[in-house]
Write an enzyme that holds these catalytic residues in place. Sequence first.
Site, mmCIF file in Angstrom:
data_model
loop_
_atom_site.group_PDB
_atom_site.id
_atom_site.type_symbol
_atom_site.label_atom_id
_atom_site.label_comp_id
_atom_site.label_asym_id
_atom_site.label_seq_id
_atom_site.Cartn_x
_atom_site.Cartn_y
_atom_site.Cartn_z
ATOM 1 N N ASP A 1 2.303 1.436 -9.817
ATOM 2 C CA ASP A 1 0.943 0.907 -9.875
ATOM 3 C C ASP A 1 0.935 -0.530 -10.384
ATOM 4 O OD1 ASP A 1 -1.890 1.200 -9.584
ATOM 5 O OD2 ASP A 1 -2.058 1.440 -11.755
ATOM 6 N N ASP B 1 -5.810 0.430 -4.050
ATOM 7 C CA ASP B 1 -5.216 0.620 -5.371
ATOM 8 C C ASP B 1 -6.223 1.213 -6.354
ATOM 9 O OD1 ASP B 1 -3.789 0.496 -7.717
ATOM 10 O OD2 ASP B 1 -3.544 -1.668 -7.736
ATOM 11 N N HIS B 2 -7.357 0.551 -6.494
ATOM 12 C CA HIS B 2 -8.344 0.998 -7.475
ATOM 13 C C HIS B 2 -9.028 2.295 -7.051
ATOM 14 C CE1 HIS B 2 -8.658 -3.449 -8.914
ATOM 15 N NE2 HIS B 2 -7.590 -2.834 -9.375
ATOM 16 N N ASN C 1 0.820 -1.220 0.000
ATOM 17 C CA ASN C 1 0.000 0.000 0.000
ATOM 18 C C ASN C 1 0.846 1.258 0.000
ATOM 19 O OD1 ASN C 1 -2.363 -1.449 0.000
ATOM 20 N ND2 ASN C 1 -2.675 -1.336 2.208
#
Length: 386
Positions: A104, A125-126, A51
């Site tokens: 990413d 992430d998204h 993260n």
Amino acid sequence: MAGYEYVSPEQLAGFDKYKYSAVDTNPLSLYIMHPFWNTVVKVFPTWLAPNLITFSGFLLVVFNFLLMAYFDPDFYASAPGHKHVPDWVWIIVGVLNFVAYTLDGVDGKQARRTNSSTPLGELFDHGLDSWSCVYFVVTVYSIFGRGSSGVTVFVLYLLLWVVLFSFILSHWEKYNTGILFLPWGYDVSQVTISFVYIVTAIVGVEAWYEPFLFNFLYRDLFTAMIIGCALCVTLPMSLLNFFRSYKNNTLKHNSVYEAMVPFFSPCLLFILSTAWILRSPSDILELHPRVFYLMVGTAFANITCQLIVCQMSSTRCPTLNWFLVPLFLVVIVVNVGVASYIESILLFTLTTAFTLAHIHYGVRVVKQLSNHFQIYPFSLRKPNSD
């Protein structure tokens, strides 16, 4: 409000049952980028939380946005007769954009490498990707700008919406099919734009003034690529994947209404923001384009994040997002008629409120899921290991 819990007990229970399912068929991603990322991820120490990699990439995208806002605040820097963005800035933006794209791509690989994959990681992430859309598109705009060699701020506004709808289309697919089909346009656009930034530093923005083919300018190529990718690749593939799921009787929502619910809020956001532009007494988009884009992009990110939470927890997507309420009220006030400075204050206030509210949403959701899964979001240590 500080301790408000956005994720319901039903959704938390849904996250417990969640299994990641994604399909990537992009040749660029499969044969070039994934081998590259597999090499890059080995550079990272095994104690580095995935993260943290994700968040670092997002911060680079925001930094590029702010850097370009300083050197090109009104999108005229690339126009003939105006002071251009320094070449070194284009190099920095190009390099950082590619680094952000790489981060990413490797965050998930780092999670699997360290055996630390969690639903929170995918959501984080998204969720950040959904907010990155506006920062990325608006930064790219500075290559052409809105002078005689560029496109108008309204055209860019429409192109931004093409990108936003392309993004949410993938998560609409997953909401209905249970599988995330990764869009081809993302990898192609990231690599291409990173390259274009570097080329701009070498040849100068004047190179983009010349026709690409006959009277077809580079700005027209830029516009055609965004629209063409959405209409000829992203949309057809999404509909095909949806139809296949329907034929296989694997759709998660059998009702047409329920299947289309995720589009209600983004469509209403588009209608309200467009109505504001068209009815603005001070031509607000011409006056403050960067802030207006940010307002729309932030509201969209919140809508998308709530959709992602629902599709990952197998719960119903909310019909309307509460961000639409203050926006609706502002549009009503604007239609009644206000002074130019009042309209600008409304825009800046709304953008600030949306940004703070979305950050609060993100922080609280991360905290809720961290507590639920008993993990630290930015560390691989377990709470009970202290």
